[in-house]
Design a protein around this motif. Structure first.
Motif: not given
Length: 91
Positions: A24-31, A44-49
């Motif tokens: 899925l290409g999800i980077e670690p430490d994402r909210e 759903r991803a929360v905004g930009e890191q």
């Protein structure tokens, strides 16, 4: 609709976690936000890191700084806005 992946839940401390497939290409430490609706979950991803500030790249780069001398810390007094609240005129 996109490709379907399977994941298994597991115990992680006092929580239950789901390991997301690397494909899925999800980077670690994402909210993320998770919404439950009748037993279905929407993730759903929360905004930009936020970018982390690396002090190591800045430390030591301002080599020409010198401490202020005591005589450079003296200022002439001047009227300030809050000094004029009583209606008097500046001196």
């Amino acid at each position: 609709m996109g490709k379907e992946y399977r994941a298994k839940s597991f115990k992680s401390g006092n929580s239950v976690a789901i390991r997301m497939p690397a494909a899925l290409g999800i980077e670690p430490d994402r909210e993320w936000t998770i919404v439950e609706n009748d037993g279905e979950f929407v993730v759903r991803a929360v905004g930009e890191q936020r970018r982390k500030f690396n002090i190591g790249k800045v430390a030591g780069s301002a080599t020409g700084l010198v401490p202020l001398k005591p005589e450079d810390r003296l200022f002439e007094s001047r009227p300030l806005r809050w000094d004029l609240l009583d209606g008097s005129e500046p001196a």
